[in-house]
Design a protein around this motif. Sequence first.
Motif, PDB file in Angstrom:
ATOM      1  N   ASP A   1       0.572  -1.144  -0.074  1.00  0.00           N
ATOM      2  CA  ASP A   1       0.003  -0.040  -0.003  1.00  0.00           C
ATOM      3  C   ASP A   1       0.994   1.292   0.087  1.00  0.00           C
ATOM      4  O   ASP A   1       0.420   2.249  -0.492  1.00  0.00           O
TER       5      ASP A   1
ATOM      6  N   VAL B   1       2.051   4.030  -2.801  1.00  0.00           N
ATOM      7  CA  VAL B   1       1.422   5.324  -3.374  1.00  0.00           C
ATOM      8  C   VAL B   1       2.489   6.399  -2.989  1.00  0.00           C
ATOM      9  O   VAL B   1       2.199   7.415  -3.557  1.00  0.00           O
TER      10      VAL B   1
ATOM     11  N   ASP C   1     -10.378  15.624 -11.448  1.00  0.00           N
ATOM     12  CA  ASP C   1      -9.265  15.161 -10.592  1.00  0.00           C
ATOM     13  C   ASP C   1      -7.801  15.651 -11.097  1.00  0.00           C
ATOM     14  O   ASP C   1      -7.023  15.973 -10.354  1.00  0.00           O
TER      15      ASP C   1
ATOM     16  N   LEU D   1      -3.315   6.878 -10.455  1.00  0.00           N
ATOM     17  CA  LEU D   1      -4.554   7.108  -9.455  1.00  0.00           C
ATOM     18  C   LEU D   1      -5.899   6.703 -10.234  1.00  0.00           C
ATOM     19  O   LEU D   1      -5.802   7.136 -11.482  1.00  0.00           O
ATOM     20  N   GLU D   2      -6.711   6.257  -9.733  1.00  0.00           N
ATOM     21  CA  GLU D   2      -8.205   6.075 -10.398  1.00  0.00           C
ATOM     22  C   GLU D   2      -9.305   6.945  -9.921  1.00  0.00           C
ATOM     23  O   GLU D   2     -10.430   7.062 -10.141  1.00  0.00           O
ATOM     24  N   GLY D   3      -8.926   7.925  -8.903  1.00  0.00           N
ATOM     25  CA  GLY D   3      -9.744   8.842  -8.062  1.00  0.00           C
ATOM     26  C   GLY D   3      -8.661   9.567  -7.042  1.00  0.00           C
ATOM     27  O   GLY D   3      -7.530   8.756  -6.731  1.00  0.00           O
TER      28      GLY D   3
ATOM     29  N   GLY E   1      -7.015   9.649  -3.892  1.00  0.00           N
ATOM     30  CA  GLY E   1      -6.943   8.845  -2.604  1.00  0.00           C
ATOM     31  C   GLY E   1      -7.239   7.620  -3.146  1.00  0.00           C
ATOM     32  O   GLY E   1      -7.245   6.581  -2.265  1.00  0.00           O
ATOM     33  N   LYS E   2      -7.296   7.095  -4.516  1.00  0.00           N
ATOM     34  CA  LYS E   2      -7.752   5.844  -4.884  1.00  0.00           C
ATOM     35  C   LYS E   2      -6.405   5.423  -5.906  1.00  0.00           C
ATOM     36  O   LYS E   2      -6.658   5.389  -6.976  1.00  0.00           O
ATOM     37  N   PRO E   3      -5.676   4.766  -5.305  1.00  0.00           N
ATOM     38  CA  PRO E   3      -4.549   4.222  -6.208  1.00  0.00           C
ATOM     39  C   PRO E   3      -4.991   3.011  -7.273  1.00  0.00           C
ATOM     40  O   PRO E   3      -5.825   2.376  -6.724  1.00  0.00           O
ATOM     41  N   HIS E   4      -4.541   3.239  -8.329  1.00  0.00           N
ATOM     42  CA  HIS E   4      -5.123   1.890  -9.239  1.00  0.00           C
ATOM     43  C   HIS E   4      -4.359   0.788  -9.054  1.00  0.00           C
ATOM     44  O   HIS E   4      -3.302   0.722  -8.840  1.00  0.00           O
ATOM     45  N   ARG E   5      -5.281  -0.387  -9.086  1.00  0.00           N
ATOM     46  CA  ARG E   5      -4.535  -1.746  -8.503  1.00  0.00           C
ATOM     47  C   ARG E   5      -4.991  -2.765  -9.636  1.00  0.00           C
ATOM     48  O   ARG E   5      -5.534  -3.586  -9.188  1.00  0.00           O
TER      49      ARG E   5
ATOM     50  N   LEU F   1      -0.024  -2.127  -6.942  1.00  0.00           N
ATOM     51  CA  LEU F   1      -0.073  -0.539  -7.502  1.00  0.00           C
ATOM     52  C   LEU F   1       0.334  -0.149  -8.376  1.00  0.00           C
ATOM     53  O   LEU F   1       0.676   1.202  -8.862  1.00  0.00           O
TER      54      LEU F   1
END
Length: 380
Positions: A246, A249, A295, A346-348, A350-354, A359
Motif C-alpha cells: 500500500d 502510493v 481530478d 490514481l483512479e480517483g 486517494g484511490k491508487p489504481h490496482r 499498485l
Amino acid sequence: MAEAITLREREIRFGGVRYGFAVGHGPTSLSALTHRLAGLDADRFVIVADAGLTEDQIGEIARCAGETAATTVLSVPADEKTKSLGAVDSLAEQLIPTGVTRRSVVMALGGGLVGNMAGLLSALVFRGLRLVHVPTTLLAMSDSVLSLKQAVNSSVGKNHLGTFHAPVFVWNHLDFLRTLPADEVRSALCEMIKNVLGIVPDRYAEVAARLRADAEYTPEDIAFFIDLCVDAKSAVMCEDAHERGDALVLEYGHTIGHAAELLTGGELRHGYAIGLGMLAAARIARELGLLSAADEAAHRELLVLNGAPTVLPAGVDPEEVLRTVALDNKRGYVRGTAGSRDLILLEGLGKPHRPGGALITQVPEAVVRLGIESITSEVA
C-alpha cells in the motif's frame, strides 16, 4: 518563532519499527535534545553535516551532543552529484578512525540528501550503528525522515543503491527553517500535496486554504503540514514498513519526476520534480480513462496555489525523460511487458489504481510520452 509551538513529541510506527518524532524550536527544543541524546548512553557521536550549514547551526547541535559524549563533525556537500557510494565510502574512511564502536551514534544534520548518505553510512558501518536524524529542511522534516529507506544514486539512476535502516529518533528543530529559501519550502510542500492527492484527499480543502505562493508561513502552518505528512505516511506504512504494498502510493509522481530531476543534475528541486511527475501521471491516468478532468485539474490547482512550476525546465528533452524512466528503481514489482513502463497511477483522488491487486500499472510507452509532453508547455 512563536511560543505556541515549543515542543511536540509523538511516536512513529512503521510495521514493527517505532521511533520518536519531535517538533520544536528555541532553547526548550535544544535542551530537550541534549537530554534525549544523553539517554542513548553513546560513547561517541559522529555528526554528518551539510557543508552548506553555518558554523552556528552545526555548533548548536554539536554542543548538544558534546555535553553527553565525544563528538566529531564530518561535512558533506548537499549536492546530488555527490550522493554516491564513493562519497559514503569517503565518510566511512573519516568516521572509523575516530574510534567509533558499536555504542556510537551517527547523527544526520541536513536535508534529505545528507540524511540518506548518513543513514546508509550508519547502516553499513559495523553492519549497523544507531542513527539520529536532525533534519534542517522542510522536505526532510515532512518526508524523507518519515521512512526507513536509506539510499544513494548509481551512475545511471536515482536511489539505486541502499537498504532499510531505522533511526532511533528524529528531532525537528524548526529554527533551521528561518533562513530556508522560499523555493525550498515550496518544493517540500509538493511532497505534502502528493500525500493529499494520493492518501488523504479529505484534507484537500484545508490544505488549499493554507497554501501560499509566497511561501510565507507561520510556525503553526509548518507544524500543521508536518503533522499531515506524518498522519498520511503512517496510514499507509503502518503495516508496510518497506513500502512494497500500500505504501507504494508514496512513490506517486516519482517515476517521471525522478527522471527529470536526474537529467537536470539536481538543478530541478526534488519536490518540484515530483509535482511535475504527478501532473504527467494525472494526464496519463486521464488518457487511460482512470481520472476525471476534475481530478486532473485538482493536481494543478494545489501546485499553482503552492507557487510550484507546472512545466519542465527549458532544455529538458521529453524523449530523454522517457528513456530515463526505463531505469526507474520500481521495475520488477510486476512482470514487465515489452513497450510499456511501470507507473503508479490514481483512479480517483486517494484511490491508487490496482490492476491485478498491485499498485503498479503498465502503461504503453506512447501514453507515457503523451504524459511527459503535457508538462512541456502551459497548454494542457
